[in-house]
Scaffold this motif. Sequence first.
Motif, PDB file in Angstrom:
ATOM      1  N   TRP A  65      -4.612  10.827   3.027  1.00  0.00           N
ATOM      2  CA  TRP A  65      -5.091  11.346   2.552  1.00  0.00           C
ATOM      3  C   TRP A  65      -4.254  12.056   1.293  1.00  0.00           C
ATOM      4  CZ3 TRP A  65     -10.432  12.582   4.140  1.00  0.00           C
ATOM      5  CH2 TRP A  65     -11.001  13.639   3.537  1.00  0.00           C
ATOM      6  N   SER A  66      -5.579  12.165  -0.180  1.00  0.00           N
ATOM      7  CA  SER A  66      -4.397  12.661  -0.049  1.00  0.00           C
ATOM      8  C   SER A  66      -5.584  13.348  -2.192  1.00  0.00           C
ATOM      9  CB  SER A  66      -3.358  12.602  -0.851  1.00  0.00           C
ATOM     10  OG  SER A  66      -3.155  11.452  -1.832  1.00  0.00           O
ATOM     11  N   PRO A  67      -5.258  14.550  -2.823  1.00  0.00           N
ATOM     12  CA  PRO A  67      -5.647  14.596  -4.142  1.00  0.00           C
ATOM     13  C   PRO A  67      -5.597  13.128  -4.934  1.00  0.00           C
ATOM     14  CG  PRO A  67      -4.274  16.551  -3.519  1.00  0.00           C
ATOM     15  CD  PRO A  67      -3.878  15.883  -2.742  1.00  0.00           C
ATOM     16  N   GLU A  68      -4.340  12.634  -5.266  1.00  0.00           N
ATOM     17  CA  GLU A  68      -4.583  11.219  -5.737  1.00  0.00           C
ATOM     18  C   GLU A  68      -5.301  10.257  -5.805  1.00  0.00           C
ATOM     19  OE1 GLU A  68      -0.853  14.266  -6.679  1.00  0.00           O
ATOM     20  OE2 GLU A  68      -2.555  13.180  -4.208  1.00  0.00           O
ATOM     21  N   ALA A  69      -5.777  10.496  -4.102  1.00  0.00           N
ATOM     22  CA  ALA A  69      -6.650   9.330  -3.038  1.00  0.00           C
ATOM     23  C   ALA A  69      -7.940   9.633  -3.805  1.00  0.00           C
ATOM     24  CB  ALA A  69      -6.183   9.271  -1.922  1.00  0.00           C
ATOM     25  N   GLN A  75       2.194   2.358  11.415  1.00  0.00           N
ATOM     26  CA  GLN A  75       1.534   1.018  11.414  1.00  0.00           C
ATOM     27  C   GLN A  75       0.912   0.179  10.635  1.00  0.00           C
ATOM     28  OE1 GLN A  75      -1.174   1.063  15.252  1.00  0.00           O
ATOM     29  NE2 GLN A  75      -0.035   1.859  16.728  1.00  0.00           N
ATOM     30  N   HIS A  76      -0.112   1.194   9.808  1.00  0.00           N
ATOM     31  CA  HIS A  76      -0.622  -0.008   8.831  1.00  0.00           C
ATOM     32  C   HIS A  76       0.294  -0.305   7.627  1.00  0.00           C
ATOM     33  CE1 HIS A  76      -3.583   0.026  11.428  1.00  0.00           C
ATOM     34  NE2 HIS A  76      -3.295   1.386  11.547  1.00  0.00           N
ATOM     35  N   GLN A  77       0.933   0.156   7.278  1.00  0.00           N
ATOM     36  CA  GLN A  77       2.213   0.125   6.261  1.00  0.00           C
ATOM     37  C   GLN A  77       2.139  -1.584   5.314  1.00  0.00           C
ATOM     38  OE1 GLN A  77       5.705   1.712   6.128  1.00  0.00           O
ATOM     39  NE2 GLN A  77       6.424   0.469   7.985  1.00  0.00           N
ATOM     40  N   ASP A  78       1.755  -2.109   6.123  1.00  0.00           N
ATOM     41  CA  ASP A  78       2.582  -3.850   6.160  1.00  0.00           C
ATOM     42  C   ASP A  78       0.746  -4.698   6.074  1.00  0.00           C
ATOM     43  OD1 ASP A  78       4.851  -3.572   5.185  1.00  0.00           O
ATOM     44  OD2 ASP A  78       5.729  -4.458   7.887  1.00  0.00           O
ATOM     45  N   ASN A  79      -0.370  -3.951   6.004  1.00  0.00           N
ATOM     46  CA  ASN A  79      -1.893  -4.704   5.811  1.00  0.00           C
ATOM     47  C   ASN A  79      -2.078  -4.847   4.419  1.00  0.00           C
ATOM     48  OD1 ASN A  79      -3.251  -2.295   8.523  1.00  0.00           O
ATOM     49  ND2 ASN A  79      -1.881  -3.559   9.247  1.00  0.00           N
ATOM     50  N   PRO A  80      -2.927  -6.470   4.287  1.00  0.00           N
ATOM     51  CA  PRO A  80      -2.945  -6.097   2.311  1.00  0.00           C
ATOM     52  C   PRO A  80      -4.226  -5.464   2.934  1.00  0.00           C
ATOM     53  CG  PRO A  80      -4.063  -8.232   4.350  1.00  0.00           C
ATOM     54  CD  PRO A  80      -2.722  -7.422   5.096  1.00  0.00           C
ATOM     55  N   VAL A  81      -4.410  -4.472   2.886  1.00  0.00           N
ATOM     56  CA  VAL A  81      -5.522  -3.316   2.141  1.00  0.00           C
ATOM     57  C   VAL A  81      -4.375  -2.569   1.339  1.00  0.00           C
ATOM     58  CG1 VAL A  81      -7.094  -2.016   3.245  1.00  0.00           C
ATOM     59  CG2 VAL A  81      -6.373  -4.091   4.952  1.00  0.00           C
ATOM     60  N   SER A  85       3.381   9.493   9.950  1.00  0.00           N
ATOM     61  CA  SER A  85       2.400   9.639  10.863  1.00  0.00           C
ATOM     62  C   SER A  85       2.753   8.327  11.690  1.00  0.00           C
ATOM     63  CB  SER A  85       0.804   9.457  10.646  1.00  0.00           C
ATOM     64  OG  SER A  85       0.231   8.915  11.459  1.00  0.00           O
ATOM     65  N   PRO A  86       3.244   8.311  12.752  1.00  0.00           N
ATOM     66  CA  PRO A  86       3.470   7.310  13.378  1.00  0.00           C
ATOM     67  C   PRO A  86       2.016   5.992  13.608  1.00  0.00           C
ATOM     68  CG  PRO A  86       3.972   8.502  14.859  1.00  0.00           C
ATOM     69  CD  PRO A  86       3.077   9.151  13.882  1.00  0.00           C
ATOM     70  N   TYR A  87       0.996   6.292  13.423  1.00  0.00           N
ATOM     71  CA  TYR A  87      -0.588   5.183  12.787  1.00  0.00           C
ATOM     72  C   TYR A  87      -0.437   5.709  11.429  1.00  0.00           C
ATOM     73  CZ  TYR A  87      -5.287   4.237  11.905  1.00  0.00           C
ATOM     74  OH  TYR A  87      -6.167   3.695  12.092  1.00  0.00           O
ATOM     75  N   ASN A 127       0.857  -1.243   0.058  1.00  0.00           N
ATOM     76  CA  ASN A 127      -0.338  -0.099  -0.446  1.00  0.00           C
ATOM     77  C   ASN A 127       1.419   1.506  -0.448  1.00  0.00           C
ATOM     78  OD1 ASN A 127       0.900   0.741   2.687  1.00  0.00           O
ATOM     79  ND2 ASN A 127      -0.848  -1.084   3.210  1.00  0.00           N
ATOM     80  N   ARG A 128       0.200   2.880  -0.078  1.00  0.00           N
ATOM     81  CA  ARG A 128       0.798   3.670  -0.105  1.00  0.00           C
ATOM     82  C   ARG A 128       1.858   4.456   1.373  1.00  0.00           C
ATOM     83  NH1 ARG A 128      -2.099   1.957  -3.734  1.00  0.00           N
ATOM     84  NH2 ARG A 128      -1.958   1.973  -5.863  1.00  0.00           N
ATOM     85  N   LEU A 129       1.341   3.493   2.241  1.00  0.00           N
ATOM     86  CA  LEU A 129       1.553   4.196   3.568  1.00  0.00           C
ATOM     87  C   LEU A 129       3.499   4.133   3.615  1.00  0.00           C
ATOM     88  CD1 LEU A 129      -1.245   3.046   5.346  1.00  0.00           C
ATOM     89  CD2 LEU A 129      -0.680   5.601   4.145  1.00  0.00           C
ATOM     90  N   ALA A 130       4.014   3.409   3.159  1.00  0.00           N
ATOM     91  CA  ALA A 130       5.677   3.392   3.819  1.00  0.00           C
ATOM     92  C   ALA A 130       6.422   4.626   3.768  1.00  0.00           C
ATOM     93  CB  ALA A 130       6.491   1.902   2.757  1.00  0.00           C
ATOM     94  N   ASP A 131       5.822   5.692   3.585  1.00  0.00           N
ATOM     95  CA  ASP A 131       6.530   7.017   3.425  1.00  0.00           C
ATOM     96  C   ASP A 131       5.788   7.833   3.476  1.00  0.00           C
ATOM     97  OD1 ASP A 131       8.524   6.166   0.996  1.00  0.00           O
ATOM     98  OD2 ASP A 131       7.420   6.752  -0.568  1.00  0.00           O
TER      99      ASP A 131
END
Length: 54
Positions: free
Chosen positions: A26-30, A15-21, A10-12, A3-7
């Motif tokens: 939050w971004s204009p691209e999303a 925590q979810h950067q390796d979830n299979p989701v 936010s600590p929160y 997913n796109r959270l690796a960069d």
Amino acid sequence: MANRLADATSPYLLQHQDNPVDWWPWSPEAFDEARRRDVPVLISVGYAACHWCQ
């Protein structure tokens, strides 16, 4: 699935950067992608306990 959270800074989110989701920060691209695919945007309010963490 990556997913796109690796960069995220936010600590929160990190925590979810390796979830299979397919999480997006939050971004204009999303929102552009949601419009393109004609799908709803689900927003997490920061609850950290989830199925994947257990």
